[in-house]
Design a protein around this motif. Structure first.
Motif, PDB file in Angstrom:
ATOM      1  N   VAL A  48       0.605  -1.270   0.180  1.00 55.70           N
ATOM      2  CA  VAL A  48       0.174   0.115  -0.052  1.00 55.70           C
ATOM      3  C   VAL A  48       1.041   1.188  -0.085  1.00 55.70           C
ATOM      4  N   GLU A  51       2.283   1.621  -3.334  1.00 53.68           N
ATOM      5  CA  GLU A  51       1.218   1.945  -4.308  1.00 53.68           C
ATOM      6  C   GLU A  51       1.100   3.597  -4.061  1.00 53.68           C
ATOM      7  N   ASN A  52       0.885   4.186  -2.717  1.00 54.38           N
ATOM      8  CA  ASN A  52       0.345   5.503  -2.713  1.00 54.38           C
ATOM      9  C   ASN A  52       1.498   6.325  -3.242  1.00 54.38           C
ATOM     10  N   ARG A  55       1.841   5.772  -7.293  1.00 55.72           N
ATOM     11  CA  ARG A  55       0.616   5.953  -8.138  1.00 55.72           C
ATOM     12  C   ARG A  55       0.321   4.716  -8.951  1.00 55.72           C
ATOM     13  N   ILE A  56       0.814   3.337  -8.395  1.00 59.78           N
ATOM     14  CA  ILE A  56       0.482   2.389  -9.228  1.00 59.78           C
ATOM     15  C   ILE A  56      -0.485   1.319  -8.515  1.00 59.78           C
ATOM     16  N   ARG A  57      -0.864   0.134  -9.060  1.00 61.25           N
ATOM     17  CA  ARG A  57      -1.564  -0.838  -8.356  1.00 61.25           C
ATOM     18  C   ARG A  57      -0.792  -2.197  -8.453  1.00 61.25           C
TER      19      ARG A  57
ATOM     20  N   PHE B  44      -4.074   5.128  -2.832  1.00 55.71           N
ATOM     21  CA  PHE B  44      -4.392   5.187  -4.272  1.00 55.71           C
ATOM     22  C   PHE B  44      -5.128   4.156  -4.749  1.00 55.71           C
ATOM     23  N   ASN B  45      -4.690   3.004  -4.078  1.00 58.07           N
ATOM     24  CA  ASN B  45      -5.518   1.714  -4.365  1.00 58.07           C
ATOM     25  C   ASN B  45      -6.492   1.264  -3.631  1.00 58.07           C
TER      26      ASN B  45
END
Lengths: 90, 361
Positions: A48, A51-52, A55-57, B44-45
């Motif tokens: 997490v 990702e933050n 800015r990815i998943r 974000f996710n």
């Protein structure tokens, strides 16, 4: 390691220290499970955080080829560099 | 190390368990929808967080307040004041209900144990309840704060210890937990997001009587056992911050169960000439799906053994110390227990530690 991979490594180190209460070193060769002793919650916190920041998943499938800190840094750097799929919103 | 124990016939017995949930039911999907906007301010996710909320297998929670009222609770004082009001109300409800079921009155109560980890009050909640239900002026009070999820079993075990010393007395164990009022909305850490998906609100009250008290009915508390796991302080607990209680939650909890519970249970049962196969009723704290799975695997339980715990988890979430008393109450009132049956209550909590109670119907 490339410059962008080093940037990911720095973020992994920050998350380990600030959010995972990890007081040891974090090196590219370190195994996420064995050396950094990450459990399922720790891995989620790490994913997490990355990702933050980038800015990815990341998905379950992504985790298949990832064993070390370097593997993770490479994956995140590649994903961050890839053209983003436009989000479709209803 | 010896267990707290006495002969089966002189052991205290559990006469009834009252249980109550606050009136404001919210489904898990409604909660996810309410949290989504907040999560998106930092994460974000967001879908990953929604998945974490669904993974705990809780269908919904009964909240102490209407969901829209939580937004206004920003400081510890506001949260704790709301906690005192709701905890007193809910505790009064379960005390009255439990005494009715036990066919006793407040005047019959000699000692009240009040356990919680979700709010603080002085005078403590059992004193406020006393002013509503009117216990005798000489009733004894033991408020216990800080044991967390283990306190339902620990409170029951300590009440039984007391009743071994005073075998004609009656004791209540009230467990009231309003986890929703501890929620730190601004804490968007993953442990807090998981906790906000798992923990619910509820209260339970067990009525215990000493072995020489009249009206023996229900299972006897034959023995209890505490087990402390050294150097595990950060597995679970609170960091107390300016805004209240910030959750400490490690994924090590299921591993602790896997590592320890089988040896703990086997030694405890062995002291009484019993083995796991002799136990017909497993009354387990509803820690979460991974904890219940770990109980099942470590103790090699049959699929249906923890069904009441699974159902309670799905219906109302983890009610911390009150959960195991909900499962106990449903077991007591269910058709399965027969005279002579053995049962084990078990829970784990901050310390980290375990508490077990051996029951005989």
């Amino acid at each position: 390691m490339t410059e962008s991979e080093l940037e990911v490594l720095a973020e992994i180190r920050r998350i380990a220290a600030d959010e995972l209460e990890w007081s040891g070193t974090v090196e590219p060769r370190h195994d996420l499970l064995k050396d950094l002793q990450l459990d399922s919650l720790g891995l989620t916190v790490l994913a997490v955080g990355l990702e933050n920041r980038f800015r990815i998943r990341l998905s379950e499938e992504d985790a298949q080829g990832v064993r070390t800190v370097e593997d993770l840094a490479r994956l995140v750097a590649q994903r961050a560099a890839a053209p983003r799929t436009p989000e479709v919103r209803p | 190390m010896p267990s707290s124990a006495s002969g089966p016939d002189s052991s205290p017995f559990i006469r009834a368990v009252g249980r109550a949930l606050p009136p404001h039911y919210v489904s898990q999907e409604q909660l996810i929808a309410a949290f989504r906007e907040l999560w998106a301010t930092r994460h974000f996710n967001v879908e990953r967080l929604e998945d974490l909320h669904r993974a705990v297998q809780v269908g919904g929670r009964h909240l102490a307040l209407p969901i829209d009222d939580y937004r206004a609770l920003v400081g510890f004082q506001q949260r704790n004041d709301a906690w005192i009001r709701a905890a007193t109300e809910l505790s009064e409800t379960v005390v009255r209900q439990a005494l009715d079921k036990a066919e006793l009155t407040p005047a019959d109560v000699d000692h009240v144990f009040f356990v919680t980890v979700t709010g603080v009050a002085t005078p403590s909640i059992e004193a406020r309840v006393a002013n509503r239900v009117r216990f005798r002026e000489d009733f004894k009070r033991t408020p216990l704060f800080g044991l967390g999820c283990v306190a339902g079993v620990s409170g029951l075990a300590r009440a039984a210890d007391y009743l071994r010393a005073f075998p004609t007395h009656t004791a209540l164990v009230i467990a009231t937990e309003l986890c929703s009022l501890t929620l730190q909305r601004e804490d968007l850490s993953i442990p807090n997001i998981i906790a906000s998906g798992l923990f619910g609100d509820g209260s339970a009250c067990a009525v215990l009587r000493g072995g020489e008290a009249p009206g023996a009915r229900g299972p006897r508390v034959v023995a209890s056992r505490s087990v402390f796991y050294p150097d595990t302080e950060r597995v679970m607990g609170w960091d107390v911050v300016d805004t209240g209680f910030k959750v400490v939650l490690s994924a090590k909890v299921p591993n602790m169960v896997r590592e320890h519970i089988r040896g703990n249970v086997d030694r405890f049962l062995g002291e009484h000439g019993l083995a796991r196969g002799d136990v017909r009723h497993w009354v387990a704290h509803t820690g979460g799906p991974k904890v219940l799975k770990a109980f099942e695997e470590a103790l090699e339980l049959e699929a249906a053994s923890l069904e009441r715990s699974w159902r309670s988890l799905r219906e109302v979430g983890n009610l911390s110390s009150a959960s195991v008393l909900f499962v106990l109450g449903e077991t007591l009132e269910g058709p399965e227990p027969r005279p002579g049956d053995w049962g084990v209550m078990m829970a784990l909590g901050p310390g980290f530690c375990a508490e077990m109670v051996l029951l005989r119907w």
